[in-house]
Design an enzyme around this catalytic site. Structure first.
Site, PDB file in Angstrom:
ATOM      1  N   ASP A  25       1.174   0.752  -4.209  1.00 56.07           N
ATOM      2  CA  ASP A  25       0.531   0.677  -5.532  1.00 56.07           C
ATOM      3  C   ASP A  25       0.034   2.024  -6.080  1.00 56.07           C
ATOM      4  OD1 ASP A  25       0.969  -1.935  -4.810  1.00 56.07           O
ATOM      5  OD2 ASP A  25      -1.132  -2.550  -4.840  1.00 56.07           O
ATOM      6  N   LYS A  86       4.350  -6.872  -7.263  1.00 56.30           N
ATOM      7  CA  LYS A  86       3.614  -7.928  -6.565  1.00 56.30           C
ATOM      8  C   LYS A  86       2.369  -8.319  -7.357  1.00 56.30           C
ATOM      9  CE  LYS A  86       0.956  -4.839  -3.437  1.00 56.30           C
ATOM     10  NZ  LYS A  86      -0.404  -5.050  -3.909  1.00 56.30           N
ATOM     11  N   CYS A 119      -5.809  -3.599  -1.086  1.00 54.63           N
ATOM     12  CA  CYS A 119      -4.403  -3.773  -0.707  1.00 54.63           C
ATOM     13  C   CYS A 119      -4.073  -3.124   0.636  1.00 54.63           C
ATOM     14  CB  CYS A 119      -3.489  -3.252  -1.809  1.00 54.63           C
ATOM     15  SG  CYS A 119      -3.699  -4.181  -3.357  1.00 54.63           S
TER      16      CYS A 119
END
Length: 202
Positions: A25, A86, A119
């Site tokens: 990310d 995602k 995450c």
């Protein structure tokens, strides 16, 4: 007598043939919010260059790219095995598990990106739950809050996840100055990784 259960220390020996890199990310919308984002971008880019040199597969995720933008342009994703959008915080999606299953003998995951306490943490815990060894690159992961980052790294280290640095990882993967790629890896790390404010807060 019940068997003695004790946790073996995870030694964390890395070899290119059994390692995969996870880039989590590293997206445009996070740039203004994440502390020392410029530093972790430059270290992330260095890690991906090292992965390409050493033939290590790279798996990249992007959290809700429609709203948060794609991976920052400074990071070159050429040759990545998988670049996946995602919504789940953990990177351990069915497509990622399928990609891991295609890499024979994968044992270690080198994990970096944002945010450390969301995450990265959730990915790391799911990976060790599946029996993989996880290395988190401390100089390539951050959060909006240094408090969140610090406690995530502490918690993860206590679960046997290895918290380490980009230079340690790259040199461990090369292992020998006679390695055919040593000179190229050495060139990557010649300029030390940025001495960012990340250090004083760990």
């Amino acid at each position: 007598l019940p068997p003695l259960s004790f946790q073996m220390t995870t030694l964390g020996n890395l070899t290119p043939s059994s390692t995969v890199f996870f880039c989590c990310d590293m997206q445009e919308r996070f740039r203004p919010a994440i502390k020392y984002f410029g530093d972790i971008i430059s270290v992330g880019q260095r890690l991906l260059q090292g992965a390409r040199l050493l033939g290590i597969p790279v798996i990249v995720t992007e959290q809700y790219p429609k709203g948060l933008g794609s991976t920052v342009q400074e990071i070159d994703l050429t040759g990545a095995k998988l670049v996946l959008p995602k919504t789940k915080f953990s990177m351990v999606l069915p497509e990622v598990e399928a990609a891991l299953a295609e890499i024979p003998g994968v044992r270690s995951v080198v994990l970096f990106g944002v945010e450390t306490h969301v995450c990265i943490q959730q990915t790391a815990l799911e990976l060790i739950g599946r029996g993989l060894e996880v290395h988190i690159v401390a100089d390539a992961t951050s959060s909006r809050s240094m408090m969140d980052r610090m406690f995530a790294l502490e918690r993860l280290a206590r679960t046997g996840i290895i918290v380490t640095t980009s230079e340690a990882i790259l040199l461990q993967l090369v292992a020998d100055k006679e390695h055919p790629k040593f000179k190229e890896i050495q060139n990557l790390i010649k300029a030390s990784a940025p001495e960012s404010g990340l250090l004083s807060k760990v």
